[in-house]
Scaffold this motif. Structure first.
Motif, PDB file in Angstrom:
ATOM      1  N   ASN A  65       0.854  -1.194   0.000  1.00  0.00           N
ATOM      2  CA  ASN A  65       0.000   0.000   0.000  1.00  0.00           C
ATOM      3  C   ASN A  65       0.885   1.237   0.000  1.00  0.00           C
ATOM      4  N   ALA A  66       0.289   2.361  -0.324  1.00  0.00           N
ATOM      5  CA  ALA A  66       1.048   3.609  -0.461  1.00  0.00           C
ATOM      6  C   ALA A  66       1.655   4.066   0.859  1.00  0.00           C
ATOM      7  N   PHE A  67       1.029   3.721   1.964  1.00  0.00           N
ATOM      8  CA  PHE A  67       1.517   4.185   3.257  1.00  0.00           C
ATOM      9  C   PHE A  67       2.854   3.561   3.638  1.00  0.00           C
ATOM     10  N   GLU A  68       3.089   2.328   3.229  1.00  0.00           N
ATOM     11  CA  GLU A  68       4.374   1.690   3.519  1.00  0.00           C
ATOM     12  C   GLU A  68       5.500   2.426   2.801  1.00  0.00           C
ATOM     13  N   GLY A  69       5.279   2.760   1.542  1.00  0.00           N
ATOM     14  CA  GLY A  69       6.281   3.510   0.791  1.00  0.00           C
ATOM     15  C   GLY A  69       6.508   4.885   1.378  1.00  0.00           C
ATOM     16  N   LEU A  70       5.441   5.510   1.832  1.00  0.00           N
ATOM     17  CA  LEU A  70       5.547   6.831   2.436  1.00  0.00           C
ATOM     18  C   LEU A  70       6.337   6.776   3.743  1.00  0.00           C
ATOM     19  N   GLU A  71       6.142   5.730   4.522  1.00  0.00           N
ATOM     20  CA  GLU A  71       6.909   5.569   5.766  1.00  0.00           C
ATOM     21  C   GLU A  71       8.402   5.456   5.471  1.00  0.00           C
ATOM     22  N   ASP A  72       8.750   4.644   4.462  1.00  0.00           N
ATOM     23  CA  ASP A  72      10.159   4.505   4.091  1.00  0.00           C
ATOM     24  C   ASP A  72      10.719   5.830   3.583  1.00  0.00           C
ATOM     25  N   TRP A  73       9.901   6.552   2.794  1.00  0.00           N
ATOM     26  CA  TRP A  73      10.358   7.837   2.256  1.00  0.00           C
ATOM     27  C   TRP A  73      10.631   8.818   3.398  1.00  0.00           C
ATOM     28  N   HIS A  74       9.734   8.863   4.380  1.00  0.00           N
ATOM     29  CA  HIS A  74       9.932   9.759   5.525  1.00  0.00           C
ATOM     30  C   HIS A  74      11.159   9.354   6.336  1.00  0.00           C
TER      31      HIS A  74
END
Length: 70
Positions: free
Chosen positions: A33-42
């Motif tokens: 999901n998009a939130f996992e990628g966003l967590e890694d990006w942050h």
């Protein structure tokens, strides 16, 4: 795919191998999901501010640009 969750104190002890794995996940962009990628990006962004030497090779993943506010 499992993302990393790390505190600010743990960023100080991160190794270049851990950052490499994080960047590879971001480059592959294979998240459930998009939130996992966003967590890694942050997380990569936090590392960039606290330990910039670890993300020099991966700065392109952050889209950080110098802005002229004039």
């Amino acid at each position: 795919m499992k993302t990393l969750t790390i505190s600010k104190t743990n960023i100080a002890t991160m190794t270049s191998q851990e950052v490499d794995k994080l960047a590879i996940r971001l480059e592959q962009d294979d998240y459930s999901n998009a939130f996992e990628g966003l967590e890694d990006w942050h997380l990569l962004r936090a590392i960039a501010f606290q330990r910039p030497e670890l993300v020099e090779s991966y700065i392109h993943l952050l889209d950080l640009e110098a802005y002229d506010e004039a």
